[in-house]
Design a protein around this motif. Structure first.
Motif, mmCIF file in Angstrom:
data_model
loop_
_atom_site.group_PDB
_atom_site.id
_atom_site.type_symbol
_atom_site.label_atom_id
_atom_site.label_comp_id
_atom_site.label_asym_id
_atom_site.label_seq_id
_atom_site.Cartn_x
_atom_site.Cartn_y
_atom_site.Cartn_z
ATOM 1 N N HIS A 287 0.479 -0.990 0.066
ATOM 2 C CA HIS A 287 -0.031 0.478 -0.086
ATOM 3 C C HIS A 287 0.891 1.254 -0.461
ATOM 4 N N GLY A 288 2.400 1.282 0.081
ATOM 5 C CA GLY A 288 2.979 2.828 0.096
ATOM 6 C C GLY A 288 2.335 3.455 1.408
ATOM 7 N N GLU A 289 1.931 4.752 1.606
ATOM 8 C CA GLU A 289 2.087 5.860 1.493
ATOM 9 C C GLU A 289 0.768 5.593 2.358
ATOM 10 N N ASN A 290 -0.150 4.719 2.191
ATOM 11 C CA ASN A 290 -1.527 5.394 1.855
ATOM 12 C C ASN A 290 -2.173 4.313 2.973
ATOM 13 N N TYR A 291 -2.251 5.411 4.275
ATOM 14 C CA TYR A 291 -2.599 4.307 5.683
ATOM 15 C C TYR A 291 -4.389 3.840 5.072
ATOM 16 N N LYS A 292 -5.304 4.902 4.921
ATOM 17 C CA LYS A 292 -6.427 4.226 5.130
ATOM 18 C C LYS A 292 -6.692 2.743 4.139
ATOM 19 N N GLU A 293 -6.353 2.773 3.376
ATOM 20 C CA GLU A 293 -6.395 1.398 1.843
ATOM 21 C C GLU A 293 -5.679 0.464 3.336
ATOM 22 N N MET A 294 -4.455 0.928 3.791
ATOM 23 C CA MET A 294 -4.049 -0.233 4.926
ATOM 24 C C MET A 294 -4.944 -0.819 6.334
ATOM 25 N N ALA A 295 -5.161 0.469 6.494
ATOM 26 C CA ALA A 295 -6.299 0.101 7.557
ATOM 27 C C ALA A 295 -7.475 -0.838 7.088
ATOM 28 N N ARG A 296 -8.294 -0.865 5.563
ATOM 29 C CA ARG A 296 -8.525 -1.611 5.170
ATOM 30 C C ARG A 296 -8.456 -2.872 4.283
ATOM 31 N N ASP A 297 -7.644 -3.462 4.886
ATOM 32 C CA ASP A 297 -6.506 -4.495 4.643
ATOM 33 C C ASP A 297 -6.702 -5.569 5.101
ATOM 34 N N GLU A 298 -7.169 -6.899 4.359
ATOM 35 C CA GLU A 298 -7.202 -8.140 5.048
ATOM 36 C C GLU A 298 -6.838 -8.405 5.928
ATOM 37 N N LYS A 299 -5.336 -8.597 6.173
ATOM 38 C CA LYS A 299 -4.287 -8.481 7.394
ATOM 39 C C LYS A 299 -3.761 -7.727 8.360
ATOM 40 N N ASN A 300 -4.751 -6.704 8.074
ATOM 41 C CA ASN A 300 -5.439 -5.900 9.606
ATOM 42 C C ASN A 300 -6.081 -6.266 10.465
ATOM 43 N N TYR A 301 -5.773 -7.822 10.918
ATOM 44 C CA TYR A 301 -5.936 -8.522 12.108
ATOM 45 C C TYR A 301 -7.152 -7.605 12.986
ATOM 46 N N TYR A 302 -5.910 -6.900 13.835
ATOM 47 C CA TYR A 302 -6.469 -6.177 15.173
ATOM 48 C C TYR A 302 -6.983 -4.944 14.871
ATOM 49 N N GLN A 303 -8.018 -4.705 13.895
ATOM 50 C CA GLN A 303 -8.386 -3.737 13.059
ATOM 51 C C GLN A 303 -7.829 -2.141 13.532
ATOM 52 N N ASP A 304 -6.134 -2.340 12.995
ATOM 53 C CA ASP A 304 -5.777 -0.839 13.566
ATOM 54 C C ASP A 304 -6.091 0.358 12.903
ATOM 55 N N THR A 305 -6.237 1.066 13.558
ATOM 56 C CA THR A 305 -6.599 2.827 12.549
ATOM 57 C C THR A 305 -5.716 3.346 11.501
ATOM 58 N N PRO A 306 -5.824 3.966 10.506
ATOM 59 C CA PRO A 306 -4.826 4.673 9.696
ATOM 60 C C PRO A 306 -3.664 4.596 10.923
ATOM 61 N N LYS A 307 -3.912 5.913 11.749
ATOM 62 C CA LYS A 307 -3.308 6.530 12.947
ATOM 63 C C LYS A 307 -2.130 5.514 13.267
ATOM 64 N N GLN A 308 -2.736 4.661 14.318
ATOM 65 C CA GLN A 308 -2.072 3.594 14.669
ATOM 66 C C GLN A 308 -1.409 2.745 13.424
ATOM 67 N N ILE A 309 -1.691 2.690 12.316
ATOM 68 C CA ILE A 309 -0.991 1.524 11.234
ATOM 69 C C ILE A 309 0.582 2.713 11.459
#
Length: 143
Positions: free
Chosen positions: A91-113
């Motif tokens: 995802h590069g620097e796109n934190y919102k996209e990271m938050a929606r990723d299926e590997k985000n098991y702990y449901q981290d918010t963009p800021k947490q990531i």
């Protein structure tokens, strides 16, 4: 380990500790003065008998060991490192996209990531630079 090497199994605990200059009972070694408890008591002028320290090297070695600076062991778990690298790689620097990723098991918010990525950057700056440098050729080939 210093106490273990100086320990004499034929003597009692109190005798061993007294020879090393260590206190068996901390309440007796450093008594609380009655003045602190709110009561004034006159001292009778008698000092308890001084104990002879036969193994002062034990206390000296322990003090020396305690005075050494503590090693900082700043490391991150392998799982967190893999997670951060996966997110940056996909995802590069796109934190919102990271938050929606299926590997985000702990449901981290963009800021947490973003905070986790910054921690990784701070702990392993060289590894992070090499990782980013290895990603750039891949992106050039895709374009």
């Amino acid at each position: 380990s210093h106490i273990r090497h100086a320990w004499d199994p034929h003597k009692s605990v109190a005798q061993n500790l007294a020879e090393m200059g260590l206190a068996e009972d901390p309440n007796k070694a450093v008594p609380i003065p009655k003045k602190m408890l709110g009561m004034e008591v006159e001292s009778d002028g008698q000092q308890p008998g001084k104990k002879i320290v036969r193994k002062p090297y034990v206390v000296n070695e322990m003090e020396l060991e305690a005075s050494l600076p503590e090693k900082k062991s700043n490391t991150l778990s392998r799982d967190l490192i893999d997670y951060v690298r996966y997110m940056i790689q996909n995802h590069g620097e796109n934190y919102k996209e990271m938050a929606r990723d299926e590997k985000n098991y702990y449901q981290d918010t963009p800021k947490q990531i973003k905070r986790k990525i910054n921690v990784y950057k701070n702990f392993y700056p060289e590894e992070y630079k090499n990782f980013i440098a290895s990603l750039k050729p891949e992106k050039m080939e895709v374009q």
